[in-house]
Write a protein that holds these residues in place. Structure first.
Motif, mmCIF file in Angstrom:
data_model
loop_
_atom_site.group_PDB
_atom_site.id
_atom_site.type_symbol
_atom_site.label_atom_id
_atom_site.label_comp_id
_atom_site.label_asym_id
_atom_site.label_seq_id
_atom_site.Cartn_x
_atom_site.Cartn_y
_atom_site.Cartn_z
ATOM 1 N N UNK A 135 0.824 -1.222 0.000
ATOM 2 C CA UNK A 135 0.000 0.000 0.000
ATOM 3 C C UNK A 135 0.852 1.264 0.000
ATOM 4 N N UNK A 136 2.001 1.226 0.678
ATOM 5 C CA UNK A 136 2.902 2.378 0.687
ATOM 6 C C UNK A 136 3.440 2.610 -0.719
ATOM 7 N N UNK A 137 3.840 1.543 -1.397
ATOM 8 C CA UNK A 137 4.354 1.677 -2.766
ATOM 9 C C UNK A 137 3.283 2.300 -3.655
ATOM 10 N N UNK A 138 2.038 1.871 -3.512
ATOM 11 C CA UNK A 138 0.956 2.435 -4.313
ATOM 12 C C UNK A 138 0.810 3.933 -4.045
ATOM 13 N N UNK A 139 0.891 4.321 -2.780
ATOM 14 C CA UNK A 139 0.765 5.743 -2.431
ATOM 15 C C UNK A 139 1.954 6.547 -2.960
ATOM 16 N N UNK A 140 3.153 5.981 -2.861
ATOM 17 C CA UNK A 140 4.342 6.649 -3.391
ATOM 18 C C UNK A 140 4.198 6.849 -4.895
ATOM 19 N N UNK A 141 3.734 5.836 -5.601
ATOM 20 C CA UNK A 141 3.547 5.967 -7.044
ATOM 21 C C UNK A 141 2.508 7.035 -7.373
ATOM 22 N N UNK A 142 1.479 7.146 -6.566
ATOM 23 C CA UNK A 142 0.469 8.187 -6.774
ATOM 24 C C UNK A 142 1.073 9.574 -6.565
ATOM 25 N N UNK A 143 1.875 9.749 -5.521
ATOM 26 C CA UNK A 143 2.534 11.031 -5.271
ATOM 27 C C UNK A 143 3.472 11.373 -6.434
ATOM 28 N N UNK A 144 4.205 10.384 -6.923
ATOM 29 C CA UNK A 144 5.108 10.620 -8.055
ATOM 30 C C UNK A 144 4.331 10.984 -9.313
ATOM 31 N N UNK A 145 3.169 10.378 -9.522
ATOM 32 C CA UNK A 145 2.327 10.737 -10.663
ATOM 33 C C UNK A 145 1.920 12.205 -10.556
ATOM 34 N N UNK A 146 1.551 12.642 -9.358
ATOM 35 C CA UNK A 146 1.177 14.040 -9.138
ATOM 36 C C UNK A 146 2.378 14.968 -9.331
ATOM 37 N N UNK A 147 3.560 14.540 -8.892
ATOM 38 C CA UNK A 147 4.778 15.340 -9.064
ATOM 39 C C UNK A 147 5.077 15.540 -10.544
ATOM 40 N N UNK A 148 4.807 14.530 -11.318
ATOM 41 C CA UNK A 148 5.021 14.603 -12.766
ATOM 42 C C UNK A 148 4.127 15.687 -13.372
ATOM 43 N N UNK A 149 2.883 15.733 -12.946
ATOM 44 C CA UNK A 149 1.942 16.749 -13.428
ATOM 45 C C UNK A 149 2.431 18.146 -13.027
ATOM 46 N N UNK A 150 2.858 18.294 -11.766
ATOM 47 C CA UNK A 150 3.365 19.581 -11.297
ATOM 48 C C UNK A 150 4.643 19.988 -12.023
ATOM 49 N N UNK A 151 5.513 19.034 -12.308
ATOM 50 C CA UNK A 151 6.757 19.338 -13.013
ATOM 51 C C UNK A 151 6.458 19.882 -14.411
ATOM 52 N N UNK A 152 5.502 19.281 -15.088
ATOM 53 C CA UNK A 152 5.082 19.774 -16.414
ATOM 54 C C UNK A 152 4.588 21.215 -16.316
ATOM 55 N N UNK A 153 3.700 21.430 -15.361
ATOM 56 C CA UNK A 153 3.098 22.752 -15.191
ATOM 57 C C UNK A 153 4.168 23.794 -14.853
ATOM 58 N N UNK A 154 5.059 23.456 -13.917
ATOM 59 C CA UNK A 154 6.129 24.358 -13.514
ATOM 60 C C UNK A 154 7.011 24.714 -14.706
ATOM 61 N N UNK A 155 7.373 23.707 -15.516
ATOM 62 C CA UNK A 155 8.237 23.957 -16.667
ATOM 63 C C UNK A 155 7.547 24.868 -17.680
ATOM 64 N N UNK A 156 6.267 24.627 -17.916
ATOM 65 C CA UNK A 156 5.527 25.474 -18.869
ATOM 66 C C UNK A 156 5.440 26.914 -18.387
ATOM 67 N N UNK A 157 5.318 27.116 -17.076
ATOM 68 C CA UNK A 157 5.208 28.473 -16.522
ATOM 69 C C UNK A 157 6.536 29.206 -16.450
ATOM 70 N N UNK A 158 7.610 28.471 -16.128
ATOM 71 C CA UNK A 158 8.894 29.126 -15.853
ATOM 72 C C UNK A 158 9.991 28.837 -16.867
ATOM 73 N N UNK A 159 9.838 27.747 -17.616
ATOM 74 C CA UNK A 159 10.913 27.336 -18.516
ATOM 75 C C UNK A 159 12.061 26.653 -17.790
ATOM 76 N N UNK A 160 11.867 26.386 -16.490
ATOM 77 C CA UNK A 160 12.900 25.742 -15.683
ATOM 78 C C UNK A 160 12.380 24.401 -15.166
ATOM 79 N N UNK A 161 13.288 23.443 -14.975
ATOM 80 C CA UNK A 161 12.853 22.167 -14.398
ATOM 81 C C UNK A 161 12.554 22.323 -12.912
ATOM 82 N N UNK A 162 11.645 21.529 -12.423
ATOM 83 C CA UNK A 162 11.259 21.565 -11.013
ATOM 84 C C UNK A 162 12.275 20.852 -10.126
ATOM 85 N N UNK A 163 13.057 19.971 -10.689
ATOM 86 C CA UNK A 163 14.058 19.252 -9.903
ATOM 87 C C UNK A 163 13.584 17.896 -9.421
ATOM 88 N N UNK A 164 12.612 17.316 -10.092
ATOM 89 C CA UNK A 164 12.095 16.002 -9.716
ATOM 90 C C UNK A 164 12.295 14.975 -10.836
#
Length: 169
Positions: free
Chosen positions: A10-39
């Motif tokens: 269950x922890x692995x499933x939750x970690x994968x969900x958090x990483x999926x969300x981080x991926x979405x945020x990284x895309x958004x951050x890059x589109x807004x700033x042109x810089x990588x989020x660092x993830x």
């Protein structure tokens, strides 16, 4: 605690969900700033785990990020990720590989501008050691940083996004 244990599923499933969300945020951050989020490294681990069925391990596990059970036993995998804006122009170096640490394979996960994996290359420890010991490059010899093209040339293509072909050329 290793994420790979049965009680930690269950922890692995939750970690994968958090990483999926981080991926979405990284895309958004890059589109807004042109810089990588660092993830990028974490997203690469997520992509490898979900596409290859790897078991991720706890942060700061010396030498490897995931394991995989194969016919010859459990394989310890060090995952390196790079975001490539133009998949036809792959250049640059991978993150450092420390030969003093335990690992069996290195997996290079190439991510596109949307942080989606488009190719994964795998090389065994012996291949990596040989490449890192070649004379001539301070980055390679002292920091364990192989050129991505050098790694791809010696590695095998483990996974590629369907309908797309990525070759070592």
């Amino acid at each position: 605690m290793e994420l790979a244990s049965e009680s930690a599923e269950p922890i692995q499933d939750e970690v994968l969900e958090v990483l999926r969300e981080a991926k979405v945020l990284a895309r958004r951050f890059y589109r807004l700033t042109g810089k990588p989020l660092g993830v990028t490294g974490e997203v690469a681990e997520y992509e490898a785990a979900t596409k290859l069925g790897l078991q991720l391990h706890a942060a700061r596990q010396a030498g490897y990020d995931a394991t995989e059970t194969r016919d010859d036993g459990v394989v310890r995998i060090q995952i390196k990720g790079r975001c490539i804006l133009n998949p036809m122009k792959i250049a640059g170096r991978m993150g450092g590989i420390d030969l003093r640490q335990p690992f069996d394979l290195v997996l290079l996960v190439l991510l596109d501008a949307d942080f989606n994996a488009f190719a994964m290359y795998e090389a065994n420890r012996a291949q990596v050691e040989t490449a890192l010991m070649l004379p001539g490059s301070k980055a390679r010899n002292e920091r364990g940083a192989l050129a991505m093209r050098q790694f791809m040339a010696m590695a095998r293509l483990r996974w590629a996004r369907p309908s797309e072909q990525y070759k070592n050329s």
